[in-house]
Write a protein that holds these residues in place. Structure first.
Motif, PDB file in Angstrom:
ATOM      1  N   LEU A 109      10.503  30.955   9.128  1.00  0.00           N
ATOM      2  CA  LEU A 109      10.872  31.795   7.986  1.00  0.00           C
ATOM      3  C   LEU A 109      11.160  33.207   8.481  1.00  0.00           C
ATOM      4  CD1 LEU A 109      11.006  31.997   4.822  1.00  0.00           C
ATOM      5  CD2 LEU A 109       8.616  32.758   4.908  1.00  0.00           C
ATOM      6  N   SER A 110      12.324  33.726   8.173  1.00  0.00           N
ATOM      7  CA  SER A 110      12.689  35.069   8.632  1.00  0.00           C
ATOM      8  C   SER A 110      13.181  35.905   7.463  1.00  0.00           C
ATOM      9  CB  SER A 110      13.762  35.000   9.728  1.00  0.00           C
ATOM     10  OG  SER A 110      14.929  34.357   9.251  1.00  0.00           O
ATOM     11  N   MET A 111      12.936  37.211   7.557  1.00  0.00           N
ATOM     12  CA  MET A 111      13.319  38.134   6.497  1.00  0.00           C
ATOM     13  C   MET A 111      13.965  39.365   7.123  1.00  0.00           C
ATOM     14  SD  MET A 111      10.855  40.120   3.734  1.00  0.00           S
ATOM     15  CE  MET A 111      10.747  38.756   2.570  1.00  0.00           C
ATOM     16  N   ASP A 112      15.162  39.681   6.687  1.00  0.00           N
ATOM     17  CA  ASP A 112      15.850  40.908   7.103  1.00  0.00           C
ATOM     18  C   ASP A 112      15.527  41.979   6.065  1.00  0.00           C
ATOM     19  OD1 ASP A 112      17.689  43.001   7.479  1.00  0.00           O
ATOM     20  OD2 ASP A 112      19.111  41.642   8.426  1.00  0.00           O
ATOM     21  N   ARG A 131      17.516  39.834   2.919  1.00  0.00           N
ATOM     22  CA  ARG A 131      17.894  38.431   2.934  1.00  0.00           C
ATOM     23  C   ARG A 131      16.807  37.615   3.626  1.00  0.00           C
ATOM     24  NH1 ARG A 131      23.904  38.071   5.221  1.00  0.00           N
ATOM     25  NH2 ARG A 131      23.776  35.951   4.357  1.00  0.00           N
ATOM     26  N   VAL A 132      16.653  36.370   3.188  1.00  0.00           N
ATOM     27  CA  VAL A 132      15.583  35.505   3.695  1.00  0.00           C
ATOM     28  C   VAL A 132      16.175  34.152   4.071  1.00  0.00           C
ATOM     29  CG1 VAL A 132      13.404  34.342   3.119  1.00  0.00           C
ATOM     30  CG2 VAL A 132      13.845  36.656   2.261  1.00  0.00           C
ATOM     31  N   TRP A 133      15.681  33.611   5.204  1.00  0.00           N
ATOM     32  CA  TRP A 133      16.113  32.290   5.639  1.00  0.00           C
ATOM     33  C   TRP A 133      14.899  31.442   5.983  1.00  0.00           C
ATOM     34  CZ3 TRP A 133      18.365  36.818   7.076  1.00  0.00           C
ATOM     35  CH2 TRP A 133      19.743  36.973   6.828  1.00  0.00           C
ATOM     36  N   ARG A 152       7.422  39.528   1.247  1.00  0.00           N
ATOM     37  CA  ARG A 152       7.343  40.515   2.339  1.00  0.00           C
ATOM     38  C   ARG A 152       5.882  40.867   2.631  1.00  0.00           C
ATOM     39  NH1 ARG A 152      10.150  46.534   2.906  1.00  0.00           N
ATOM     40  NH2 ARG A 152       8.859  47.187   4.683  1.00  0.00           N
ATOM     41  N   TYR A 153       5.122  41.109   1.581  1.00  0.00           N
ATOM     42  CA  TYR A 153       3.725  41.495   1.796  1.00  0.00           C
ATOM     43  C   TYR A 153       2.942  40.368   2.467  1.00  0.00           C
ATOM     44  CZ  TYR A 153      -0.714  43.825   1.018  1.00  0.00           C
ATOM     45  OH  TYR A 153      -1.924  44.454   1.220  1.00  0.00           O
ATOM     46  N   GLN A 171      12.868  46.001  16.113  1.00  0.00           N
ATOM     47  CA  GLN A 171      12.712  44.664  15.568  1.00  0.00           C
ATOM     48  C   GLN A 171      11.846  44.642  14.313  1.00  0.00           C
ATOM     49  OE1 GLN A 171      11.297  42.173  18.693  1.00  0.00           O
ATOM     50  NE2 GLN A 171      13.228  42.226  19.821  1.00  0.00           N
ATOM     51  N   THR A 172      11.226  45.791  13.986  1.00  0.00           N
ATOM     52  CA  THR A 172      10.410  45.862  12.787  1.00  0.00           C
ATOM     53  C   THR A 172      11.245  45.601  11.542  1.00  0.00           C
ATOM     54  OG1 THR A 172       9.056  47.491  13.913  1.00  0.00           O
ATOM     55  CG2 THR A 172       8.727  47.297  11.581  1.00  0.00           C
ATOM     56  N   ASN A 173      12.543  45.735  11.677  1.00  0.00           N
ATOM     57  CA  ASN A 173      13.421  45.488  10.538  1.00  0.00           C
ATOM     58  C   ASN A 173      13.489  44.005  10.177  1.00  0.00           C
ATOM     59  OD1 ASN A 173      14.059  48.200  10.271  1.00  0.00           O
ATOM     60  ND2 ASN A 173      15.715  48.050  11.761  1.00  0.00           N
ATOM     61  N   THR A 174      12.954  43.167  11.036  1.00  0.00           N
ATOM     62  CA  THR A 174      12.956  41.729  10.762  1.00  0.00           C
ATOM     63  C   THR A 174      11.537  41.186  10.828  1.00  0.00           C
ATOM     64  OG1 THR A 174      15.148  41.501  11.735  1.00  0.00           O
ATOM     65  CG2 THR A 174      13.858  39.503  11.487  1.00  0.00           C
ATOM     66  N   LEU A 175      11.160  40.415   9.824  1.00  0.00           N
ATOM     67  CA  LEU A 175       9.871  39.738   9.840  1.00  0.00           C
ATOM     68  C   LEU A 175      10.101  38.268  10.143  1.00  0.00           C
ATOM     69  CD1 LEU A 175       8.234  41.283   6.634  1.00  0.00           C
ATOM     70  CD2 LEU A 175       7.881  41.972   9.001  1.00  0.00           C
TER      71      LEU A 175
END
Length: 226
Positions: A135-138, A143-145, A162-163, A126-130
């Motif tokens: 707010l989510s980031m692949d 890609r960001v939603w 991301r940071y 799941q580290t591949n997704t923040l």
């Protein structure tokens, strides 16, 4: 989270203590190997940042003694000894990571975060997704939603977001952002960060949605972890 810094160079020691404290860590410091070993055996730390060339007791002896005492907490070795043989030696003695001086603070912070996450058993696929609030980031697809709405970001905006998401809840200083996003090891005294954060806010904090980015006056920014 409590971190022990074992470092005899006062400038480096104070720099690390200040920087880690700013990130929300509770930081103890020791100025020689004997004191560091005593603190590590007597107190409960989640991670140790350990210099190798220490007075009274060298860093590798401290490390091997800790491992012999079944202290399994993550240890990051900091050293000016940069040869492959020395790095291998440090890792063989039980170091979980090895960072050569001079080092970038942003890199050290990321390594601390990875090791502590691994220690908690949370480092998985799941580290591949923040995810911060809605707010989510692949990270793989880049890609960001926000909720169901996808947000289009420029490469530098993506890296900046991301940071901030990786350090949600923490105050991220301008120096750290320059290091992590622009690869500068100094503040060039420009408003480039402010411009990018302003653009990011317009895209991420859509009309009617709660703000996620806070300005910490005179210091930097913080992404609100809800």
């Amino acid at each position: 989270m409590r971190i022990l810094v074992v470092e005899d160079d006062l400038t480096t020691q104070q720099f690390l203590q200040r920087a880690l404290t700013e990130q929300g860590y509770q930081v103890d410091v020791a100025s020689d190997g004997q004191q560091g070993l005593f603190f590590a055996l007597e107190h409960d730390y989640q991670l140790i940042v350990l210099d190798r060339m220490l007075p009274k007791l060298d860093g590798l002896t401290v490390l091997s003694t800790l491992r012999s005492a079944n202290k399994t907490l993550p240890v990051i070795i900091l050293s000016a000894l940069d040869s492959v043989d020395e790095r291998v030696k440090g890792l063989r003695e039980g170091g979980d990571d090895y960072l050569v001086k001079p080092f970038a603070l942003a890199e050290l912070l990321v390594r601390i975060e990875i090791l502590t996450q691994r220690q908690r058993g949370q480092l998985d696929s799941q580290t591949n997704t923040l995810q911060v609030a809605d707010l989510s980031m692949d990270l793989l697809a880049r890609r960001v939603w926000r909720g169901q709405q996808e947000i289009q970001l420029q490469p530098k905006e993506f890296k900046l977001l991301r940071y901030l998401m990786e350090h949600a809840g923490q105050v991220v200083t301008r120096t750290l952002l320059f290091e992590a996003v622009w690869n500068y090891d100094f503040d060039p005294q420009t408003n480039v960060i402010d411009v990018h954060v302003a653009r990011l806010r317009k895209k991420v904090e859509l009309d009617g949605l709660s703000p996620l980015l806070e300005t910490v006056r005179g210091v930097g920014y913080r992404m609100v972890a809800q």
